[in-house]
Design a protein around this motif. Structure first.
Motif, PDB file in Angstrom:
ATOM      1  N   VAL A  32       4.143  39.993   2.180  1.00 17.75           N
ATOM      2  CA  VAL A  32       3.867  39.471   0.843  1.00 17.75           C
ATOM      3  C   VAL A  32       3.342  38.040   0.942  1.00 17.75           C
ATOM      4  N   ALA A  33       3.920  37.240   1.823  1.00 17.14           N
ATOM      5  CA  ALA A  33       3.458  35.851   1.996  1.00 17.14           C
ATOM      6  C   ALA A  33       2.025  35.813   2.509  1.00 17.14           C
ATOM      7  N   ILE A  34       1.711  36.689   3.464  1.00 15.29           N
ATOM      8  CA  ILE A  34       0.352  36.752   4.012  1.00 15.29           C
ATOM      9  C   ILE A  34      -0.632  37.173   2.919  1.00 15.29           C
ATOM     10  N   LEU A  35      -0.267  38.194   2.145  1.00 13.82           N
ATOM     11  CA  LEU A  35      -1.126  38.656   1.058  1.00 13.82           C
ATOM     12  C   LEU A  35      -1.335  37.555   0.026  1.00 13.82           C
ATOM     13  N   SER A  36      -0.279  36.861  -0.354  1.00 14.03           N
ATOM     14  CA  SER A  36      -0.391  35.778  -1.345  1.00 14.03           C
ATOM     15  C   SER A  36      -1.316  34.680  -0.852  1.00 14.03           C
ATOM     16  N   ARG A  37      -1.165  34.325   0.407  1.00 14.13           N
ATOM     17  CA  ARG A  37      -2.011  33.268   0.970  1.00 14.13           C
ATOM     18  C   ARG A  37      -3.472  33.695   0.980  1.00 14.13           C
ATOM     19  N   ARG A  38      -3.726  34.928   1.379  1.00  9.15           N
ATOM     20  CA  ARG A  38      -5.106  35.418   1.439  1.00  9.15           C
ATOM     21  C   ARG A  38      -5.729  35.491   0.045  1.00  9.15           C
ATOM     22  N   LEU A  39      -4.955  35.945  -0.940  1.00 10.72           N
ATOM     23  CA  LEU A  39      -5.458  35.994  -2.317  1.00 10.72           C
ATOM     24  C   LEU A  39      -5.793  34.594  -2.834  1.00 10.72           C
ATOM     25  N   GLU A  40      -4.952  33.627  -2.500  1.00  9.55           N
ATOM     26  CA  GLU A  40      -5.218  32.249  -2.924  1.00  9.55           C
ATOM     27  C   GLU A  40      -6.500  31.724  -2.277  1.00  9.55           C
ATOM     28  N   GLU A  41      -6.725  32.042  -1.000  1.00  8.72           N
ATOM     29  CA  GLU A  41      -7.962  31.637  -0.325  1.00  8.72           C
ATOM     30  C   GLU A  41      -9.180  32.226  -1.029  1.00  8.72           C
ATOM     31  N   PHE A  47     -13.714  30.683  -7.272  1.00 12.56           N
ATOM     32  CA  PHE A  47     -13.767  29.913  -8.508  1.00 12.56           C
ATOM     33  C   PHE A  47     -14.127  28.445  -8.309  1.00 12.56           C
ATOM     34  N   PHE A  48     -13.789  27.881  -7.159  1.00 13.51           N
ATOM     35  CA  PHE A  48     -14.030  26.458  -6.946  1.00 13.51           C
ATOM     36  C   PHE A  48     -15.072  26.179  -5.876  1.00 13.51           C
ATOM     37  N   GLY A  49     -15.551  27.209  -5.223  1.00 14.86           N
ATOM     38  CA  GLY A  49     -16.583  27.049  -4.212  1.00 14.86           C
ATOM     39  C   GLY A  49     -16.112  26.390  -2.929  1.00 14.86           C
ATOM     40  N   VAL A  50     -14.809  26.283  -2.746  1.00 19.35           N
ATOM     41  CA  VAL A  50     -14.260  25.674  -1.535  1.00 19.35           C
ATOM     42  C   VAL A  50     -14.349  26.692  -0.411  1.00 19.35           C
ATOM     43  N   ARG A  51     -14.984  26.285   0.684  1.00 17.57           N
ATOM     44  CA  ARG A  51     -15.143  27.186   1.820  1.00 17.57           C
ATOM     45  C   ARG A  51     -14.259  26.736   2.969  1.00 17.57           C
ATOM     46  N   LYS A  52     -13.669  27.695   3.640  1.00 15.60           N
ATOM     47  CA  LYS A  52     -12.837  27.414   4.803  1.00 15.60           C
ATOM     48  C   LYS A  52     -13.735  26.895   5.926  1.00 15.60           C
ATOM     49  N   PRO A  53     -13.324  25.816   6.596  1.00 17.22           N
ATOM     50  CA  PRO A  53     -14.139  25.319   7.710  1.00 17.22           C
ATOM     51  C   PRO A  53     -14.239  26.390   8.808  1.00 17.22           C
TER      52      PRO A  53
END
Length: 136
Positions: A32-41, A47-53
């Motif tokens: 559940v923690a992994i899924l929550s983190r991935r959904l937030e990413e 929505f904010f256009g922030v890209r993971k380096p």
């Protein structure tokens, strides 16, 4: 000729759904923690256009995987293998002329021709251009 569907993708009601086991955990809380983190990413990116380096090595691997049709793929792979110790761990944003100077100097001192070095750098340039955000 259609593209093969990779495992873990299902089309339902015109929407592709992802069902993948990447981490292989047996712990529900951890899953559940992994899924929550991935959904937030995904939300932050969408929505904010922030890209993971992205690490250059990841971008280079993806480039090789997606360009299997290229006749020069072997040459590109050799060039990237030689470049990896110099820029493999850097983020894509950190790769520039200055960070490539040590590579260029070492290759020229090793007796490689400027043309060979330029061909090696052409692969880097192509990958960086593919990684650049597209202007809207």
């Amino acid at each position: 000729m259609g593209q093969r569907k990779p495992p873990g993708l299902t089309l339902r009601g015109g929407v592709w759904h992802i069902d993948k086991d990447v981490y292989g955990t047996g712990d529900l809380r951890q899953a559940v923690a992994i899924l929550s983190r991935r959904l937030e990413e995904v939300r932050v990116t969408r929505f904010f256009g922030v890209r993971k380096p992205r690490i250059f090595r990841e971008a280079a691997t993806r480039f090789l995987e997606e360009n299997q049709h290229k006749r020069s793929l072997e040459r590109d792979a050799r060039a990237l293998a030689v470049l990896d110790p110099y820029i493999g761990e850097l983020t894509v944003q950190q790769v520039h002329h200055g960070t490539l100077q040590y590579f260029i100097r070492n290759r020229l001192e090793a007796g490689k021709s400027p043309g060979t070095v330029n061909r090696d750098l052409a692969v880097v340039r192509r990958i960086l251009n593919l990684c650049a955000p597209v202007a809207k």
